[in-house]
Enzyme design. Structure first.
Site, PDB file in Angstrom:
ATOM      1  N   LYS A  23       8.224  -4.142 -10.076  1.00  9.53           N
ATOM      2  CA  LYS A  23       8.198  -3.927  -8.623  1.00  9.53           C
ATOM      3  C   LYS A  23       8.613  -2.484  -8.349  1.00  9.53           C
ATOM      4  CE  LYS A  23       9.897  -6.092  -4.325  1.00  9.53           C
ATOM      5  NZ  LYS A  23      10.722  -7.189  -3.785  1.00  9.53           N
ATOM      6  N   SER A  61       8.642 -10.360  -0.512  1.00  6.08           N
ATOM      7  CA  SER A  61       8.158  -8.998  -0.581  1.00  6.08           C
ATOM      8  C   SER A  61       7.587  -8.603  -1.951  1.00  6.08           C
ATOM      9  CB  SER A  61       9.302  -8.031  -0.242  1.00  6.08           C
ATOM     10  OG  SER A  61      10.334  -8.129  -1.211  1.00  6.08           O
ATOM     11  N   SER A  93      12.059 -13.505  -1.905  1.00  7.00           N
ATOM     12  CA  SER A  93      10.981 -12.557  -2.225  1.00  7.00           C
ATOM     13  C   SER A  93      10.400 -12.688  -3.619  1.00  7.00           C
ATOM     14  CB  SER A  93      11.468 -11.117  -2.019  1.00  7.00           C
ATOM     15  OG  SER A  93      11.615 -10.851  -0.650  1.00  7.00           O
TER      16      SER A  93
END
Length: 490
Positions: free
Chosen positions: A78, A153, A177
């Site tokens: 990420k 996210s 997330s």
């Protein structure tokens, strides 16, 4: 499932160690898959193709190393985990040219274990969102249906695993997330206990809530990655110094006898009532629970009576911490500086207005408000007290059960642009947020496709602090007794 890029991490690692494939072949297979699917999925902010191939050739020159459990395995990170010499944007224009001079601790650990980072994943800006529609660069699509969102996210991390672009990815989970995109994309994702994995080198959103965790195509894959990244780190004051168990050792469980699963009434609302579960989500999750009973688990009702207060509590605490953490991004100390500012306050205003997207600005404003003089006790102080009560709710529930099971989300993945109202978007996290407030471990595992939407559905398992080993062993047993998940038709 025979293509190399759709092998599980465990299968790929075994083939690499046996010399059946080279690290370069494993990396090249993923890069080819990225080239074929990325124009439609848009899961990645940057691809480090040449760098990854060079690392693979270096490893091949040394030969397989049994001491390195992820030797030659292609992974994606990420894009809020710092990577030395590689841009880390947090999906924000504010950091579009930020090149860190150090690696996050989890990145160092993956490198030491032989993993190869091939790309960095898209996300909601500064991890603020539930759909990966808030990236400053582009929206990520769900590989199962390109008109739908991948969740957020960590939507880029979920989508890249589902699309077969890598063997596994790292995401972060502040309010769901990892678990939400895992559910929406049909992969497995695990949010560890707060303190189990070092947060050093992760750009913070909510410092008392954030955790880094694995996303992969099987429970065993998640166990293998967690085994590498878990453990105490003196660089992170919130890292807990306690022994890391052997997560793989517990995966040979034959059944679930002796295990008690708690079913909170609040996580199984009536589908006929407003805000209830969609019928396809309820059916898939109840089928999974029935399978757990068939495997010998006992189910009992438990109460998490403060669940209705979790959203309000979370969005006070998380936004307060976000406003504090992001105050450093002012165009002077950190971040892109606006041009043509005439004085200091003008520079701050222009830099932050131009650098942050709408959702980040909204959260900073709300966070600043609840922390302001005269309102701190009325909002933040009360939220902190409710947070403590939510933790006690879980402690009481775990007196009568070993794990808690429920849906990750009331619905399957929704269509892009469908939830324009921020409050509607926040409600998506109703079943995931309490886990973060209590600092507990949680995971999402796919349990089938929805009868109406044909989209993946995730079952959520929650456990007491540092019970990841129990959670993984139960999930692995259930996974092996459910029909195998198909792959997206990309």
């Amino acid at each position: 499932m025979s293509e190399l890029h759709y092998k599980t991490l465990s299968e790929t690692a075994a083939m690499l160690q046996a010399g059946e494939i080279t690290a370069e072949q494993a990396v090249q297979a993923c890069l080819d898959r990225i080239e074929a699917t990325e124009p439609s999925v848009k899961a990645l902010i940057s691809v480090q193709g040449e760098q990854a191939l060079a690392k693979a050739r270096e490893l091949d020159g040394q030969g397989p190393d049994p001491a390195k459990p992820l030797w030659g395995v292609p992974m994606v990170l990420k894009d809020l985990l710092t990577t030395k010499g590689v841009t880390t944007t947090c999906a924000s224009k504010f950091l579009e040219n930020f090149v860190p001079f150090y690696d996050a601790t989890v990145v160092e650990k993956l490198d030491a274990a032989g993993a190869i980072c091939i790309a960095k994943a898209n996300m909601d800006e500064f991890a603020m969102g539930s759909s990966t529609e808030n990236s400053a660069y582009f929206k990520t699509a769900n590989p199962w249906d390109l008109e739908r969102v991948p969740g957020g996210s960590s939507g880029g991390s979920g989508a890249t695993v589902a699309a077969g672009q890598c063997a596994a990815a790292l995401g972060t989970d502040t309010g769901g997330s990892i678990r939400l995109p895992a559910s929406f994309c049909g992969v497995t994702g695990l949010k560890p206990t707060y303190g189990r994995v070092s947060r050093y080198g992760m750009v913070a959103f909510g410092s008392s809530l954030d955790q880094i965790g694995p996303m992969a195509r099987s429970v065993e894959d998640c166990a293998r990655v967690l085994q590498v990244i878990a453990g105490h780190d003196p660089k992170d004051s919130t890292s807990v110094d306690c022994e890391v168990p052997d997560y793989l050792a517990g995966l040979d469980r034959k059944d679930l006898s002796g295990l008690t699963i708690g079913l909170p009434e609040q996580y199984w609302p009536d589908p006929d009532k407003e805000g209830g579960l969609s019928p396809e989500v309820e059916q898939a999750c109840r089928n999974a629970v029935a399978k757990m009973e068939e495997l010998g688990a006992k189910t009992v009702p438990v109460q998490l009576g403060l669940t209705d207060y979790a959203i309000a509590t979370y969005y006070i605490i998380a936004m307060a911490e976000a406003s504090s953490n992001l105050s450093r991004f002012d165009g002077i100390r950190y971040g892109k500086r606006a041009e043509n500012a005439e004085e200091l306050i003008d520079l701050y205003t222009k830099s932050r207005t131009q650098g942050f997207g709408d959702e980040v600005q909204r959260r900073i404003i709300i966070g600043s408000y609840v922390l302001s003089a005269g309102y701190y006790d009325a909002y933040y102080g009360k939220a902190a007290k409710v947070r403590r009560l939510i933790r006690r709710n879980f402690d009481k529930a775990f007196e009568s059960c070993d794990l808690i099971a429920g849906p990750v989300c009331p619905t399957t993945a929704f269509k892009s642009g469908e939830k324009a109202d921020p409050l509607q978007m926040y409600l998506i996290d109703i079943f995931t947020i309490s886990c973060n407030l209590a600092g507990l471990p949680g995971m999402s595992m796919p349990v089938g496709l929805g009868a109406d939407t044909n989209m993946p559905i995730g079952l959520q398992l929650l456990g007491p602090s540092f019970s990841e080993d129990l959670m993984l062993s139960a999930a692995n047993t259930l996974e092996k007794n459910l029909p195998p998940m198909p792959i997206p038709g990309l």
